[in-house]
Write a protein that holds these residues in place. Structure first.
Motif, short mmCIF file in Angstrom:
data_model
loop_
_atom_site.label_atom_id
_atom_site.label_comp_id
_atom_site.label_asym_id
_atom_site.label_seq_id
_atom_site.Cartn_x
_atom_site.Cartn_y
_atom_site.Cartn_z
N ASP A 50 0.83 -1.20 0.00
CA ASP A 50 0.00 0.00 0.00
C ASP A 50 0.87 1.26 0.00
OD1 ASP A 50 -2.33 -1.48 -0.04
OD2 ASP A 50 -2.75 -1.25 2.11
N TRP A 53 2.41 1.83 -3.41
CA TRP A 53 1.44 2.41 -4.33
C TRP A 53 1.25 3.91 -4.05
CZ3 TRP A 53 -3.22 4.96 -4.22
CH2 TRP A 53 -3.92 5.03 -5.44
N GLU A 54 1.14 4.25 -2.76
CA GLU A 54 0.92 5.64 -2.37
C GLU A 54 2.08 6.54 -2.80
OE1 GLU A 54 0.14 5.55 1.83
OE2 GLU A 54 -1.74 4.44 1.54
N SER A 58 1.89 9.42 -10.45
CA SER A 58 0.48 9.53 -10.80
C SER A 58 0.15 8.63 -12.00
CB SER A 58 0.10 10.99 -11.08
OG SER A 58 0.95 11.55 -12.06
N LYS A 61 -0.47 5.19 -10.63
CA LYS A 61 -1.73 5.11 -9.91
C LYS A 61 -2.94 5.12 -10.85
CE LYS A 61 -0.04 7.37 -5.73
NZ LYS A 61 -0.19 8.55 -4.88
N GLN A 62 -2.80 5.80 -12.00
CA GLN A 62 -3.89 5.81 -12.97
C GLN A 62 -4.01 4.47 -13.68
OE1 GLN A 62 -2.91 9.16 -15.45
NE2 GLN A 62 -3.46 10.65 -13.88
N SER A 65 -5.15 0.26 -9.65
CA SER A 65 -5.67 0.69 -8.35
C SER A 65 -4.77 0.14 -7.24
CB SER A 65 -7.10 0.19 -8.14
OG SER A 65 -7.10 -1.22 -7.90
N GLN A 66 -4.91 0.70 -6.07
CA GLN A 66 -4.11 0.26 -4.92
C GLN A 66 -4.38 -1.22 -4.63
OE1 GLN A 66 -4.55 2.81 -1.52
NE2 GLN A 66 -2.99 1.76 -0.35
N TRP A 69 -2.79 -3.38 -7.37
CA TRP A 69 -1.34 -3.42 -7.20
C TRP A 69 -0.95 -4.39 -6.08
CZ3 TRP A 69 3.24 -3.35 -8.87
CH2 TRP A 69 4.33 -3.20 -8.02
#
Length: 142
Positions: A50, A53-54, A58, A61-62, A65-66, A69
């Motif tokens: 998590d 991913w954070e 960008s 992330k597009q 999704s978290q 991933w």
């Protein structure tokens, strides 16, 4: 008048400050991206998916999704086992990659050894994100 001791200390401090400024200014894009990639890989190694991913770009992330991933990287890395070693193989700056918008990227490859995989190649691609920060935009291991 300053004593010789104070002059030496002052000259040493000035030299240290100038040297540190030169070192920071001479960091290449490849070196900046490598630092980000290494930190990000540490999150993946610790199974902090998590957080990885954070902290990703960008663009990353597009694309995923978290939750996607977390599931994908967990499934992909599980057969390899724990990381035993990782060594830089190459780093290359580019402004164009297949399937990605034009921008600033550094394609970095590591040779890695895992518990269940004696030799793997990790490819990680940081990009200069819209806010001017290097962030990971892609990761692949084989």
């Amino acid at each position: 008048m300053l004593s010789n001791t104070y002059r030496v200390v002052a000259a040493t401090l000035v030299a240290a400050l100038l040297t540190s400024g030169i070192v920071m200014a001479s960091d290449t894009k490849e070196d900046q991206a490598l630092a980000v990639a290494t930190q990000w890989l540490g999150l993946v190694d610790e199974q902090k998916y998590d957080e990885s991913w954070e902290s990703a770009a960008s663009f990353f992330k597009q694309a995923v999704s978290q939750e996607q991933w977390g599931q994908a990287v967990s499934a992909a890395m599980a057969p390899f086992g724990a990381l035993l070693s990782r060594e830089l193989r190459s780093k290359q700056f580019t402004t164009s990659l297949p399937g990605a918008p034009d921008g600033e990227y550094v394609v970095i490859q590591f040779t890695a050894t895992f518990e269940n995989k004696a030799s793997a190649v990790e490819t990680i691609t940081p990009m200069l994100d819209s806010d001017g920060q290097w962030r990971v935009a892609g990761y692949f291991v084989k």
